[in-house]
Design a protein around this motif. Structure first.
Motif, PDB file in Angstrom:
ATOM      1  N   VAL A 179     -54.380 -18.898  42.426  1.00 51.73           N
ATOM      2  CA  VAL A 179     -54.827 -18.795  41.036  1.00 51.73           C
ATOM      3  C   VAL A 179     -55.140 -20.180  40.484  1.00 51.73           C
ATOM      4  CG1 VAL A 179     -54.159 -18.080  38.699  1.00 51.73           C
ATOM      5  CG2 VAL A 179     -53.390 -16.745  40.678  1.00 51.73           C
ATOM      6  N   CYS A 180     -56.248 -20.251  39.758  1.00 54.93           N
ATOM      7  CA  CYS A 180     -56.589 -21.486  39.053  1.00 54.93           C
ATOM      8  C   CYS A 180     -56.718 -21.162  37.569  1.00 54.93           C
ATOM      9  CB  CYS A 180     -57.914 -22.020  39.586  1.00 54.93           C
ATOM     10  SG  CYS A 180     -58.557 -23.379  38.620  1.00 54.93           S
ATOM     11  N   VAL A 181     -56.093 -21.958  36.721  1.00 55.95           N
ATOM     12  CA  VAL A 181     -56.211 -21.782  35.270  1.00 55.95           C
ATOM     13  C   VAL A 181     -56.976 -22.968  34.699  1.00 55.95           C
ATOM     14  CG1 VAL A 181     -54.971 -21.564  33.083  1.00 55.95           C
ATOM     15  CG2 VAL A 181     -54.029 -20.504  35.148  1.00 55.95           C
ATOM     16  N   LEU A 182     -58.076 -22.681  34.026  1.00 58.77           N
ATOM     17  CA  LEU A 182     -58.850 -23.727  33.357  1.00 58.77           C
ATOM     18  C   LEU A 182     -58.473 -23.722  31.878  1.00 58.77           C
ATOM     19  CD1 LEU A 182     -62.345 -23.063  34.991  1.00 58.77           C
ATOM     20  CD2 LEU A 182     -60.729 -24.886  35.554  1.00 58.77           C
ATOM     21  N   GLU A 183     -57.879 -24.787  31.416  1.00 63.41           N
ATOM     22  CA  GLU A 183     -57.427 -24.870  30.023  1.00 63.41           C
ATOM     23  C   GLU A 183     -58.137 -26.044  29.352  1.00 63.41           C
ATOM     24  OE1 GLU A 183     -55.589 -23.369  27.554  1.00 63.41           O
ATOM     25  OE2 GLU A 183     -56.223 -25.152  26.435  1.00 63.41           O
ATOM     26  N   LYS A 184     -58.705 -25.770  28.191  1.00 68.37           N
ATOM     27  CA  LYS A 184     -59.459 -26.804  27.482  1.00 68.37           C
ATOM     28  C   LYS A 184     -58.571 -27.957  26.995  1.00 68.37           C
ATOM     29  CE  LYS A 184     -62.541 -27.184  23.544  1.00 68.37           C
ATOM     30  NZ  LYS A 184     -63.105 -26.424  22.411  1.00 68.37           N
ATOM     31  N   GLY A 185     -57.353 -27.623  26.608  1.00 61.62           N
ATOM     32  CA  GLY A 185     -56.492 -28.639  26.007  1.00 61.62           C
ATOM     33  C   GLY A 185     -55.620 -29.377  27.013  1.00 61.62           C
ATOM     34  N   GLU A 186     -54.688 -30.138  26.464  1.00 63.00           N
ATOM     35  CA  GLU A 186     -53.782 -30.956  27.278  1.00 63.00           C
ATOM     36  C   GLU A 186     -52.668 -30.104  27.897  1.00 63.00           C
ATOM     37  OE1 GLU A 186     -53.853 -34.263  27.739  1.00 63.00           O
ATOM     38  OE2 GLU A 186     -55.323 -34.929  26.269  1.00 63.00           O
ATOM     39  N   PHE A 187     -52.018 -30.652  28.910  1.00 63.53           N
ATOM     40  CA  PHE A 187     -50.835 -30.011  29.494  1.00 63.53           C
ATOM     41  C   PHE A 187     -49.596 -30.733  28.954  1.00 63.53           C
ATOM     42  CE2 PHE A 187     -49.353 -27.839  33.676  1.00 63.53           C
ATOM     43  CZ  PHE A 187     -48.255 -27.334  33.015  1.00 63.53           C
ATOM     44  N   TYR A 188     -49.140 -30.290  27.793  1.00 62.57           N
ATOM     45  CA  TYR A 188     -47.903 -30.836  27.234  1.00 62.57           C
ATOM     46  C   TYR A 188     -46.723 -30.034  27.783  1.00 62.57           C
ATOM     47  CZ  TYR A 188     -50.976 -32.793  23.579  1.00 62.57           C
ATOM     48  OH  TYR A 188     -51.953 -33.458  22.895  1.00 62.57           O
ATOM     49  N   THR A 189     -45.568 -30.670  27.796  1.00 62.38           N
ATOM     50  CA  THR A 189     -44.341 -29.928  28.126  1.00 62.38           C
ATOM     51  C   THR A 189     -43.369 -30.087  26.960  1.00 62.38           C
ATOM     52  OG1 THR A 189     -43.193 -31.777  29.163  1.00 62.38           O
ATOM     53  CG2 THR A 189     -44.674 -30.478  30.573  1.00 62.38           C
ATOM     54  N   GLN A 190     -42.215 -29.447  27.075  1.00 60.08           N
ATOM     55  CA  GLN A 190     -41.232 -29.472  25.988  1.00 60.08           C
ATOM     56  C   GLN A 190     -40.831 -30.911  25.632  1.00 60.08           C
ATOM     57  OE1 GLN A 190     -41.131 -27.274  28.488  1.00 60.08           O
ATOM     58  NE2 GLN A 190     -41.381 -25.355  27.376  1.00 60.08           N
ATOM     59  N   GLU A 191     -40.862 -31.802  26.616  1.00 58.31           N
ATOM     60  CA  GLU A 191     -40.478 -33.205  26.349  1.00 58.31           C
ATOM     61  C   GLU A 191     -41.474 -33.883  25.419  1.00 58.31           C
ATOM     62  OE1 GLU A 191     -40.343 -31.874  29.516  1.00 58.31           O
ATOM     63  OE2 GLU A 191     -38.193 -31.627  29.244  1.00 58.31           O
ATOM     64  N   ASP A 192     -42.701 -33.373  25.380  1.00 59.43           N
ATOM     65  CA  ASP A 192     -43.723 -33.979  24.513  1.00 59.43           C
ATOM     66  C   ASP A 192     -43.641 -33.458  23.080  1.00 59.43           C
ATOM     67  OD1 ASP A 192     -45.073 -35.355  26.664  1.00 59.43           O
ATOM     68  OD2 ASP A 192     -45.791 -33.395  27.313  1.00 59.43           O
ATOM     69  N   PHE A 193     -42.957 -32.339  22.891  1.00 57.01           N
ATOM     70  CA  PHE A 193     -43.022 -31.661  21.592  1.00 57.01           C
ATOM     71  C   PHE A 193     -42.070 -32.280  20.568  1.00 57.01           C
ATOM     72  CE2 PHE A 193     -44.363 -27.578  23.950  1.00 57.01           C
ATOM     73  CZ  PHE A 193     -45.685 -27.967  23.910  1.00 57.01           C
ATOM     74  N   SER A 194     -42.540 -32.324  19.338  1.00 60.33           N
ATOM     75  CA  SER A 194     -41.714 -32.843  18.250  1.00 60.33           C
ATOM     76  C   SER A 194     -42.023 -32.043  16.986  1.00 60.33           C
ATOM     77  CB  SER A 194     -42.030 -34.323  18.003  1.00 60.33           C
ATOM     78  OG  SER A 194     -43.280 -34.439  17.327  1.00 60.33           O
ATOM     79  N   LYS A 195     -41.356 -32.398  15.912  1.00 58.56           N
ATOM     80  CA  LYS A 195     -41.591 -31.759  14.612  1.00 58.56           C
ATOM     81  C   LYS A 195     -42.304 -32.757  13.691  1.00 58.56           C
ATOM     82  CE  LYS A 195     -39.237 -28.304  16.289  1.00 58.56           C
ATOM     83  NZ  LYS A 195     -39.915 -27.094  16.774  1.00 58.56           N
ATOM     84  N   ASP A 196     -43.351 -33.340  14.223  1.00 55.61           N
ATOM     85  CA  ASP A 196     -44.115 -34.366  13.512  1.00 55.61           C
ATOM     86  C   ASP A 196     -45.071 -33.694  12.526  1.00 55.61           C
ATOM     87  OD1 ASP A 196     -45.740 -36.417  12.676  1.00 55.61           O
ATOM     88  OD2 ASP A 196     -46.584 -36.854  14.656  1.00 55.61           O
ATOM     89  N   GLU A 197     -44.660 -33.630  11.259  1.00 52.55           N
ATOM     90  CA  GLU A 197     -45.471 -32.930  10.256  1.00 52.55           C
ATOM     91  C   GLU A 197     -46.847 -33.570  10.112  1.00 52.55           C
ATOM     92  OE1 GLU A 197     -43.678 -32.445   6.390  1.00 52.55           O
ATOM     93  OE2 GLU A 197     -45.476 -31.511   5.557  1.00 52.55           O
ATOM     94  N   LEU A 198     -46.889 -34.908  10.154  1.00 53.35           N
ATOM     95  CA  LEU A 198     -48.194 -35.565   9.988  1.00 53.35           C
ATOM     96  C   LEU A 198     -49.131 -35.228  11.142  1.00 53.35           C
ATOM     97  CD1 LEU A 198     -47.299 -39.124   8.626  1.00 53.35           C
ATOM     98  CD2 LEU A 198     -48.551 -37.312   7.446  1.00 53.35           C
ATOM     99  N   GLY A 199     -48.656 -35.334  12.357  1.00 55.48           N
ATOM    100  CA  GLY A 199     -49.520 -35.091  13.511  1.00 55.48           C
ATOM    101  C   GLY A 199     -49.888 -33.622  13.659  1.00 55.48           C
ATOM    102  N   ILE A 200     -48.908 -32.747  13.539  1.00 53.26           N
ATOM    103  CA  ILE A 200     -49.134 -31.337  13.871  1.00 53.26           C
ATOM    104  C   ILE A 200     -49.700 -30.548  12.692  1.00 53.26           C
ATOM    105  CG2 ILE A 200     -47.988 -29.189  14.572  1.00 53.26           C
ATOM    106  CD1 ILE A 200     -45.971 -31.071  16.084  1.00 53.26           C
ATOM    107  N   SER A 201     -49.067 -30.709  11.545  1.00 54.94           N
ATOM    108  CA  SER A 201     -49.449 -29.877  10.406  1.00 54.94           C
ATOM    109  C   SER A 201     -50.588 -30.493   9.589  1.00 54.94           C
ATOM    110  CB  SER A 201     -48.220 -29.658   9.515  1.00 54.94           C
ATOM    111  OG  SER A 201     -48.553 -28.857   8.429  1.00 54.94           O
ATOM    112  N   ARG A 202     -50.527 -31.793   9.361  1.00 53.72           N
ATOM    113  CA  ARG A 202     -51.543 -32.422   8.513  1.00 53.72           C
ATOM    114  C   ARG A 202     -52.802 -32.803   9.290  1.00 53.72           C
ATOM    115  NH1 ARG A 202     -51.467 -31.502   3.612  1.00 53.72           N
ATOM    116  NH2 ARG A 202     -52.473 -33.493   3.105  1.00 53.72           N
ATOM    117  N   ARG A 203     -52.640 -33.372  10.501  1.00 51.34           N
ATOM    118  CA  ARG A 203     -53.807 -33.866  11.248  1.00 51.34           C
ATOM    119  C   ARG A 203     -54.236 -32.911  12.352  1.00 51.34           C
ATOM    120  NH1 ARG A 203     -53.043 -37.402   7.681  1.00 51.34           N
ATOM    121  NH2 ARG A 203     -54.061 -35.732   6.549  1.00 51.34           N
ATOM    122  N   LYS A 204     -53.535 -31.778  12.490  1.00 48.82           N
ATOM    123  CA  LYS A 204     -53.935 -30.721  13.440  1.00 48.82           C
ATOM    124  C   LYS A 204     -54.180 -31.266  14.850  1.00 48.82           C
ATOM    125  CE  LYS A 204     -54.382 -28.069   9.743  1.00 48.82           C
ATOM    126  NZ  LYS A 204     -53.230 -27.280   9.324  1.00 48.82           N
TER     127      LYS A 204
END
Lengths: 162, 563
Positions: free
Chosen positions: B30-55
């Motif tokens: 199986v091959c999955v073509l994904e347009k976006g990045e491959f983030y993992t849980q280690e990359d995730f944060s609750k950065d309101e400016l980056g995620i909510s304000r700057r999308k």
């Protein structure tokens, strides 16, 4: 490149650029100073908290996700505020005393087509600066969060999104 | 030499990830073509400016926009070029990373809306070609594999279930739910615990929910949220040799050929978004799961001699009958100053969920006729601090505030109250006026025609939204909330989109067959919300997952036949 385009570019890139031959002469430091005084009038509590909002505004003016229209409104707003200040008080905005600067802010809100948006945008980025993650350099040591008793979500970002 | 796969999946969200999970585990390449990045849980944060304000998890609209044309019920028409965003999450796992995870099943009547509730003038309501019973075991599978927590309580509209209860206990709740339960019961209603796709315990390498207080709209740093990402990570752990995930791969065209006189997809063409280089992937089977609007766009942009109007579009059905979730939103406020010290503490407790919904209005009677209604979910207002501060910027007369006045207003309002929101979910009527098209004159930064999204909200949508919102308001009133308000809009929620590639038994009125294979393409399946002829009155993600597991089973059978 027009005069205003050049000024915008100069502030965004933070490279010195002096312009002559116009009613008011500017350089990037002067525009930066207009924003600084604007912020002092719009939200003096930032300084009381020990937070600087200008470094964050510079991030915004270079940000990939902020539209060129918004960047233009900020820079053009600062320039027009200064031009009107010269017309009204025969002095650059930065040279006015605080009461006259307040009067100018009220004047542009109530009498111009750009003033409300200029003020709204600056307030938006002041509050983003104070209440965003400290990694963006505005919310020094979390003092903005402490002011409103906000506890951030975890984990916090390891790097800013620019 | 180009590597050839058994299956190439375009998109890695709730539609694509279960197919990848099942097929890789079944031993297929199986091959999955994904347009976006491959983030993992280690990359995730609750950065309101980056995620909510700057999308940060969606494309930049100036580079990749849509043309939105909206027709209003009063016949006014508006066009929005590049200033109304319909992207929802470009990253491995897609927008399921950002969901709130309200996992309600569709009910049996949702599969036969036309037969049960009748035609609606001006709408293209159709029954599904399958029945609830055919999807039930897949709902059950999602509850166990993806993980759904909560507690099933018997009520009038409870759908039949093969498992009596959910496999995971309910998440911890804020005690203000007791205020809600009391108010709802006093109105003769039945408050129910909202099933959530969030794990309260560790499972298969995923950590339990840590009650971050910042859940909906943010990716999950513990893996507790049942995103497509955690399914793919599970498949990579157990069957890494069978699964290649290629992030930053934007598919812009499917190339068609004929095999045994039947059209089939030969390869998927894509850009590497990091360096703008063009590539292609070959596979025996292709699965399109790029979300409803983007899946329609890819097919419409894949023109060829065999399909001059786009792949699988010789009957001009691709992009038609796009739907959204209809309904309304509202809120009521509880002020600390009005509460006892104990109740203040209860109200402001961080992290705990307000998991309640009302299902009593799935149907309602009006003027002697039974109408399809919907579900009402209740949840606390999002704790994003910046947006709450920005809301203080104007006074009641809409004057801009600044200086000391603004400072005082922020101090008087932030963390001095808590807002309880409600969201009504009801059917959005499919019509001839809501559809996706492309126009070669409007292209994105890759020179690929963008999606033209045409919108029209049928009057039934707003009537039902209004009816249910008023019911929700009565509960808030009974709870003693202040400043109660609600709104029912013709603007659809861009994150709740479905339809456009209907499944059905008639090739003239549908794009896909009942297995979600394109009628006239031998090896093209679709697995996202676009297959839905009607969307029901719940968020779509649970049904996308369930149908994706069903489609995966159909693909396994097909591959056995091919091989």
């Amino acid at each position: 490149m027009t005069r205003r385009d050049a000024l915008k570019q100069s502030f965004i890139l933070a490279t010195p650029l002096a312009l002559v031959g116009c009613e008011a002469s500017f350089n990037d430091a002067e525009i930066e100073d207009i924003f600084s005084h604007t912020h002092s009038i719009l939200f003096p509590h930032a300084k009381t908290l020990g937070c600087e909002t200008l470094p964050y505004l510079k991030i915004i003016l270079a940000h990939s996700k902020i539209s060129q229209d918004t960047k233009d409104e900020l820079i053009n707003g600062a320039m027009r505020l200064n031009e009107l200040s010269i017309q009204r008080y025969q002095a650059h905005f930065n040279k006015l005393d605080v009461e006259k600067q307040k009067d100018m802010i009220e004047y542009i809100i109530n009498n111009t087509d750009f003033g409300s948006e200029y003020v709204r945008l600056n307030l938006t980025f002041i509050l983003e600066s104070l209440l965003g993650d400290p990694i963006y350099r505005g919310n020094t040591d979390g003092k903005g969060w402490a002011w409103v008793k906000h506890i951030s979500g975890e984990p916090r970002p390891k790097r800013p999104y620019l | 030499m180009t590597k050839k796969y058994d299956v190439c999946i375009i998109g890695s969200g709730a539609g694509g990830s279960p197919v990848a999970y099942e097929l890789a585990r079944a031993g297929y390449k199986v091959c999955v073509l994904e347009k976006g990045e491959f983030y993992t849980q280690e990359d995730f944060s609750k950065d309101e400016l980056g995620i909510s304000r700057r999308k940060m998890y969606i494309p930049n609209l100036k580079d990749e926009y849509h043309i939105i044309k909206q027709k209003l019920q009063n016949q006014e028409e508006h066009t929005y070029n590049a200033n109304w965003n319909f992207w929802n999450g470009s990253m491995v796992g897609g927008s399921s990373n950002l969901m709130s995870g309200f996992f309600h099943r569709l009910k049996p009547n949702d599969f036969k809306l036309k037969s049960v509730y009748g035609e609606v003038k001006g709408a293209n309501v159709e029954d599904w070609p399958i029945r609830y019973e055919e999807l039930e075991r897949y709902y059950d599978k999602v509850e166990k594999v993806v993980g759904v927590s909560g507690k099933i309580e018997n009520h009038k509209y409870l759908e039949t279930r093969s498992s009596r209860d959910l496999p995971y206990e309910a998440l911890l709740e804020n005690k203000t739910t007791l205020w809600f339960d009391k108010a709802a019961k006093s109105l003769g209603l039945h408050p129910l615990k909202t099933p959530r796709s969030i794990l309260p315990i560790a499972k298969d390498g995923r950590n339990p929910c840590y009650y971050s207080h910042f859940c909906g709209g943010y990716p999950c740093a513990s893996g507790a949220k049942g995103s497509g990402l955690v399914l793919l990570q599970s498949a990579l752990r157990s069957h890494k040799e069978n699964l290649d995930i290629l992030p930053n791969s934007f598919v812009y065209k499917l190339e068609v050929d004929t095999l045994d006189n039947t059209p089939h997809i030969k390869e998927a063409k894509y850009f590497n978004t990091k360096d703008n280089t063009k590539h292609s992937i070959q596979a025996k089977i292709f699965v399109l799961s790029a979300q409803a609007i983007e899946s329609c766009r890819i097919l419409l942009n894949s023109k060829s001699k065999i399909f001059p109007n786009g792949v699988a579009n010789n009957h001009n059905q691709v992009g038609k009958n796009l739907i959204f979730s209809s309904g309304g939103v509202g809120s009521g406020t509880f002020y600390l100053k009005d509460l006892s010290a104990q109740n203040r503490e209860i109200l402001m407790e961080r992290g705990l969920f307000f998991n309640r919904f009302i299902d009593d209005f799935y149907e309602f009677k009006k003027d002697g006729k039974i109408y399809k209604g919907g579900v009402i979910d209740f949840l606390f207002e999002h704790p994003n601090v910046i947006v709450n501060a920005l809301e203080q910027m104007y006074d009641e007369d809409d004057n801009l505030l600044y200086g000391e006045t603004l400072k005082r207003k922020i101090e008087e309002n932030l963390y001095q109250k808590r807002v309880l929101n409600f969201e009504v979910f009801s059917d959005y009527m499919p019509t001839d006026s809501t559809f996706v098209s492309v126009d070669a004159n409007f292209v994105d930064k890759y020179d690929v025609p963008v999606a033209n999204v045409n919108l029209y909200s049928h009057s039934r949508d707003t009537e039902v939204g209004e009816h249910l919102s008023i019911k929700a308001v009565k509960i808030l009133e009974k709870m003693g909330a202040k400043d109660i308000n609600y709104g029912v809009s013709e603007d659809p929620p861009p994150n709740l989109v479905a339809g456009g590639l209907r499944f059905g038994d008639d090739i003239k009125t549908s794009v896909l067959d009942r297995d979600c294979k394109a009628h006239d393409v031998s090896n093209l399946y679709v697995s996202d919300a676009s297959f839905m002829p009607t969307g029901g009155s719940v968020p779509y993600t649970f049904s996308i997952y369930a149908n994706a597991f069903r489609v995966a089973d159909a693909i396994v059978l097909k591959l056995k036949y091919i091989n």
